[in-house]
Design a protein around this motif. Structure first.
Motif, PDB file in Angstrom:
ATOM      1  N   ALA A  96      -0.302   5.341  19.909  1.00 26.45           N
ATOM      2  CA  ALA A  96       0.331   6.626  19.611  1.00 26.45           C
ATOM      3  C   ALA A  96       0.483   6.803  18.104  1.00 26.45           C
ATOM      4  O   ALA A  96       0.169   7.869  17.552  1.00 26.45           O
ATOM      5  CB  ALA A  96       1.694   6.719  20.299  1.00 26.45           C
ATOM      6  N   LEU A  97       0.964   5.781  17.427  1.00 25.48           N
ATOM      7  CA  LEU A  97       1.098   5.841  15.974  1.00 25.48           C
ATOM      8  C   LEU A  97      -0.259   6.030  15.306  1.00 25.48           C
ATOM      9  O   LEU A  97      -0.370   6.688  14.266  1.00 25.48           O
ATOM     10  CB  LEU A  97       1.760   4.561  15.455  1.00 25.48           C
ATOM     11  N   ARG A  98      -1.285   5.478  15.904  1.00 18.92           N
ATOM     12  CA  ARG A  98      -2.639   5.549  15.343  1.00 18.92           C
ATOM     13  C   ARG A  98      -3.254   6.931  15.469  1.00 18.92           C
ATOM     14  O   ARG A  98      -3.870   7.429  14.516  1.00 18.92           O
ATOM     15  CB  ARG A  98      -3.529   4.511  16.040  1.00 18.92           C
ATOM     16  N   VAL A  99      -3.092   7.594  16.607  1.00 20.88           N
ATOM     17  CA  VAL A  99      -3.876   8.799  16.877  1.00 20.88           C
ATOM     18  C   VAL A  99      -3.190  10.099  16.474  1.00 20.88           C
ATOM     19  O   VAL A  99      -3.866  11.118  16.302  1.00 20.88           O
ATOM     20  CB  VAL A  99      -4.276   8.887  18.369  1.00 20.88           C
ATOM     21  N   ILE A 100      -1.868  10.098  16.327  1.00 22.29           N
ATOM     22  CA  ILE A 100      -1.226  11.367  15.953  1.00 22.29           C
ATOM     23  C   ILE A 100      -1.655  11.758  14.540  1.00 22.29           C
ATOM     24  O   ILE A 100      -1.902  10.893  13.692  1.00 22.29           O
ATOM     25  CB  ILE A 100       0.304  11.283  16.046  1.00 22.29           C
ATOM     26  N   PRO A 101      -1.755  13.059  14.247  1.00 21.90           N
ATOM     27  CA  PRO A 101      -2.266  13.500  12.942  1.00 21.90           C
ATOM     28  C   PRO A 101      -1.218  13.522  11.836  1.00 21.90           C
ATOM     29  O   PRO A 101      -1.481  14.017  10.738  1.00 21.90           O
ATOM     30  CB  PRO A 101      -2.761  14.915  13.244  1.00 21.90           C
ATOM     31  N   LYS A 102      -0.023  13.011  12.107  1.00 24.03           N
ATOM     32  CA  LYS A 102       1.061  13.014  11.126  1.00 24.03           C
ATOM     33  C   LYS A 102       1.204  11.626  10.507  1.00 24.03           C
ATOM     34  O   LYS A 102       1.058  10.612  11.196  1.00 24.03           O
ATOM     35  CB  LYS A 102       2.388  13.419  11.782  1.00 24.03           C
ATOM     36  N   LEU A 103       1.512  11.591   9.221  1.00 27.58           N
ATOM     37  CA  LEU A 103       1.780  10.321   8.563  1.00 27.58           C
ATOM     38  C   LEU A 103       3.161   9.818   8.985  1.00 27.58           C
ATOM     39  O   LEU A 103       4.107  10.583   9.113  1.00 27.58           O
ATOM     40  CB  LEU A 103       1.720  10.479   7.050  1.00 27.58           C
ATOM     41  N   VAL A 104       3.256   8.502   9.192  1.00 25.98           N
ATOM     42  CA  VAL A 104       4.490   7.882   9.659  1.00 25.98           C
ATOM     43  C   VAL A 104       4.982   6.887   8.617  1.00 25.98           C
ATOM     44  O   VAL A 104       4.275   5.955   8.240  1.00 25.98           O
ATOM     45  CB  VAL A 104       4.292   7.161  11.001  1.00 25.98           C
ATOM     46  N   ILE A 105       6.215   7.100   8.164  1.00 32.16           N
ATOM     47  CA  ILE A 105       6.877   6.173   7.253  1.00 32.16           C
ATOM     48  C   ILE A 105       7.758   5.250   8.082  1.00 32.16           C
ATOM     49  O   ILE A 105       8.544   5.711   8.914  1.00 32.16           O
ATOM     50  CB  ILE A 105       7.749   6.922   6.226  1.00 32.16           C
ATOM     51  N   GLY A 106       7.645   3.950   7.864  1.00 31.47           N
ATOM     52  CA  GLY A 106       8.482   3.000   8.577  1.00 31.47           C
ATOM     53  C   GLY A 106       9.674   2.577   7.734  1.00 31.47           C
ATOM     54  O   GLY A 106       9.520   2.230   6.561  1.00 31.47           O
ATOM     55  N   ARG A 107      10.856   2.645   8.319  1.00 29.91           N
ATOM     56  CA  ARG A 107      12.089   2.194   7.656  1.00 29.91           C
ATOM     57  C   ARG A 107      12.437   0.812   8.204  1.00 29.91           C
ATOM     58  O   ARG A 107      12.933   0.676   9.309  1.00 29.91           O
ATOM     59  CB  ARG A 107      13.232   3.179   7.925  1.00 29.91           C
ATOM     60  N   ILE A 108      12.197  -0.227   7.408  1.00 22.38           N
ATOM     61  CA  ILE A 108      12.335  -1.601   7.883  1.00 22.38           C
ATOM     62  C   ILE A 108      13.577  -2.207   7.234  1.00 22.38           C
ATOM     63  O   ILE A 108      13.518  -2.764   6.140  1.00 22.38           O
ATOM     64  CB  ILE A 108      11.080  -2.441   7.555  1.00 22.38           C
ATOM     65  N   GLN A 109      14.712  -2.112   7.922  1.00 23.56           N
ATOM     66  CA  GLN A 109      15.987  -2.486   7.339  1.00 23.56           C
ATOM     67  C   GLN A 109      16.403  -3.926   7.629  1.00 23.56           C
ATOM     68  O   GLN A 109      17.467  -4.376   7.198  1.00 23.56           O
ATOM     69  CB  GLN A 109      17.092  -1.537   7.820  1.00 23.56           C
ATOM     70  N   GLY A 110      15.565  -4.684   8.338  1.00 26.45           N
ATOM     71  CA  GLY A 110      15.936  -6.053   8.676  1.00 26.45           C
ATOM     72  C   GLY A 110      14.764  -6.820   9.248  1.00 26.45           C
ATOM     73  O   GLY A 110      13.614  -6.386   9.181  1.00 26.45           O
ATOM     74  N   LYS A 111      15.060  -7.957   9.850  1.00 21.49           N
ATOM     75  CA  LYS A 111      14.034  -8.869  10.328  1.00 21.49           C
ATOM     76  C   LYS A 111      13.137  -8.228  11.392  1.00 21.49           C
ATOM     77  O   LYS A 111      13.576  -7.407  12.192  1.00 21.49           O
ATOM     78  CB  LYS A 111      14.676 -10.126  10.898  1.00 21.49           C
ATOM     79  N   CYS A 112      11.875  -8.666  11.387  1.00 18.57           N
ATOM     80  CA  CYS A 112      10.892  -8.241  12.382  1.00 18.57           C
ATOM     81  C   CYS A 112      10.326  -9.479  13.066  1.00 18.57           C
ATOM     82  O   CYS A 112       9.892 -10.418  12.390  1.00 18.57           O
ATOM     83  CB  CYS A 112       9.728  -7.492  11.734  1.00 18.57           C
ATOM     84  N   VAL A 113      10.308  -9.455  14.376  1.00 18.79           N
ATOM     85  CA  VAL A 113       9.734 -10.551  15.147  1.00 18.79           C
ATOM     86  C   VAL A 113       8.703  -9.988  16.112  1.00 18.79           C
ATOM     87  O   VAL A 113       8.928  -8.947  16.730  1.00 18.79           O
ATOM     88  CB  VAL A 113      10.821 -11.308  15.947  1.00 18.79           C
ATOM     89  N   GLY A 114       7.575 -10.664  16.250  1.00 15.65           N
ATOM     90  CA  GLY A 114       6.592 -10.301  17.256  1.00 15.65           C
ATOM     91  C   GLY A 114       6.187  -8.843  17.215  1.00 15.65           C
ATOM     92  O   GLY A 114       5.634  -8.355  16.232  1.00 15.65           O
ATOM     93  N   GLY A 115       6.498  -8.134  18.291  1.00 19.97           N
ATOM     94  CA  GLY A 115       6.151  -6.719  18.367  1.00 19.97           C
ATOM     95  C   GLY A 115       6.761  -5.884  17.270  1.00 19.97           C
ATOM     96  O   GLY A 115       6.235  -4.826  16.915  1.00 19.97           O
ATOM     97  N   GLY A 116       7.872  -6.349  16.699  1.00 22.33           N
ATOM     98  CA  GLY A 116       8.456  -5.645  15.564  1.00 22.33           C
ATOM     99  C   GLY A 116       7.543  -5.675  14.353  1.00 22.33           C
ATOM    100  O   GLY A 116       7.460  -4.698  13.599  1.00 22.33           O
ATOM    101  N   VAL A 117       6.853  -6.798  14.160  1.00 23.26           N
ATOM    102  CA  VAL A 117       5.861  -6.884  13.083  1.00 23.26           C
ATOM    103  C   VAL A 117       4.715  -5.921  13.381  1.00 23.26           C
ATOM    104  O   VAL A 117       4.183  -5.272  12.487  1.00 23.26           O
ATOM    105  CB  VAL A 117       5.340  -8.328  12.933  1.00 23.26           C
ATOM    106  N   GLY A 118       4.361  -5.820  14.665  1.00 25.41           N
ATOM    107  CA  GLY A 118       3.315  -4.880  15.055  1.00 25.41           C
ATOM    108  C   GLY A 118       3.678  -3.443  14.738  1.00 25.41           C
ATOM    109  O   GLY A 118       2.833  -2.677  14.262  1.00 25.41           O
ATOM    110  N   LEU A 119       4.932  -3.063  14.968  1.00 26.66           N
ATOM    111  CA  LEU A 119       5.370  -1.707  14.628  1.00 26.66           C
ATOM    112  C   LEU A 119       5.298  -1.477  13.120  1.00 26.66           C
ATOM    113  O   LEU A 119       4.853  -0.424  12.658  1.00 26.66           O
ATOM    114  CB  LEU A 119       6.798  -1.463  15.115  1.00 26.66           C
ATOM    115  N   ALA A 120       5.778  -2.458  12.348  1.00 27.39           N
ATOM    116  CA  ALA A 120       5.738  -2.325  10.886  1.00 27.39           C
ATOM    117  C   ALA A 120       4.304  -2.190  10.385  1.00 27.39           C
ATOM    118  O   ALA A 120       4.043  -1.493   9.396  1.00 27.39           O
ATOM    119  CB  ALA A 120       6.421  -3.526  10.238  1.00 27.39           C
ATOM    120  N   ALA A 121       3.370  -2.836  11.074  1.00 26.96           N
ATOM    121  CA  ALA A 121       1.970  -2.763  10.676  1.00 26.96           C
ATOM    122  C   ALA A 121       1.316  -1.461  11.095  1.00 26.96           C
ATOM    123  O   ALA A 121       0.362  -1.002  10.459  1.00 26.96           O
ATOM    124  CB  ALA A 121       1.193  -3.946  11.274  1.00 26.96           C
TER     125      ALA A 121
END
Length: 264
Positions: A96-121
């Protein structure tokens, strides 16, 4: 839109062309299947909304950004089909993040584990704080970062991805993540991070939507096969998650998380 403050929520709000999508789960913003489905749905809905010029993806609170897959739900998966259905949730969010035509800014306020790293990426531009350490813990559980792997590798390269995928118990600092390309910016406070997010989002609001859509298409070039690829990866994880060794490892970690209330 999911709103349930006891079991987690996915909510969105639009203000002057900036739409913020927020997810929350009481266990360090981990993601059960229900929230993954809600998050993918909300991303698609906002991505097709003409009133939205730019999207900010965030999680609630000021601690963990995302602890990845919800251990409580992982421990109840009974068969490979259920396993596939669960991990397909991460595939759907990334796509979903890949195909939508809008740019997405990620707000990463703390630790990322597993799938959380995937979201940040998978966001287009991640802005983080110094406390936003990362870890891919999947291999230590007997699974592996298969679904999120393509997104992480795309951002930080195969060598760096292999390092965090193999050494699955080691935290990597936010500065390491920035130097490898996962984070675009680092800030020493949440206030500084939010100021930078506001600055960039307001700048993009006044940028041509067509130009941003074309830029996004170029930036994601070569990922057109991910609809199929990430589902194939979800099948791998779905098979592994029902193995005896994996179930024992997940239950051990889940018990520790519940007892200590820590992000693992």
């Amino acid at each position: 839109m999911i709103q349930d403050f006891h079991n987690g929520h996915v909510v969105s709000e639009t203000h002057k062309g900036i739409t913020t999508i927020e997810f929350f789960h009481p266990q360090s913003n981990s993601l059960p299947r229900r929230l993954l489905e809600g998050l993918a749905h909300e991303i698609h809905a906002v991505g097709s909304d003409d009133d939205t010029r730019v999207i900010v993806l965030r999680s609630a609170g000021d601690k963990a950004f995302c602890a990845g897959a919800a251990f409580g739900e992982l421990s109840t998966i009974e068969n490979e089909r259920k396993g596939f259905e669960f991990f397909r949730g991460f595939a759907d969010v990334i796509n979903a993040l890949r195909v939508i035509p809008k740019l997405v800014i990620g707000r990463i306020q703390g630790k990322c584990v597993g799938g959380g790293v995937g979201l940040a990426a998978a966001v287009d531009y991640a802005i983080a704080v110094d406390a936003a350490e990362i870890r891919l813990s999947e291999l230590s559980l007997g699974i592996g970062p298969f679904v999120i792997g393509p997104a992480v590798e795309r951002k930080i390269g195969l060598s760096a991805f292999s390092q965090i995928a193999i050494d699955a118990t080691m935290w990597r600092g936010a500065d390491w993540a920035r130097r490898k390309g996962l984070y675009a910016e680092l800030h020493d406070s949440i206030e500084g991070m939010d100021e930078s997010i506001s600055r960039l989002a307001n700048q993009l609001v006044h940028t041509s939507p067509k130009a941003m859509a074309e830029l996004k298409r170029v930036l994601w070039r070569g990922t057109e096969h991910w609809d199929e690829l990430l589902y194939q990866r979800a099948e791998i994880s779905g098979k592994l998650v029902v193995g005896d060794d994996t179930k024992a490892a997940i239950e051990k970690i889940r018990t520790k998380v519940v007892r200590e209330g820590k992000i693992m």
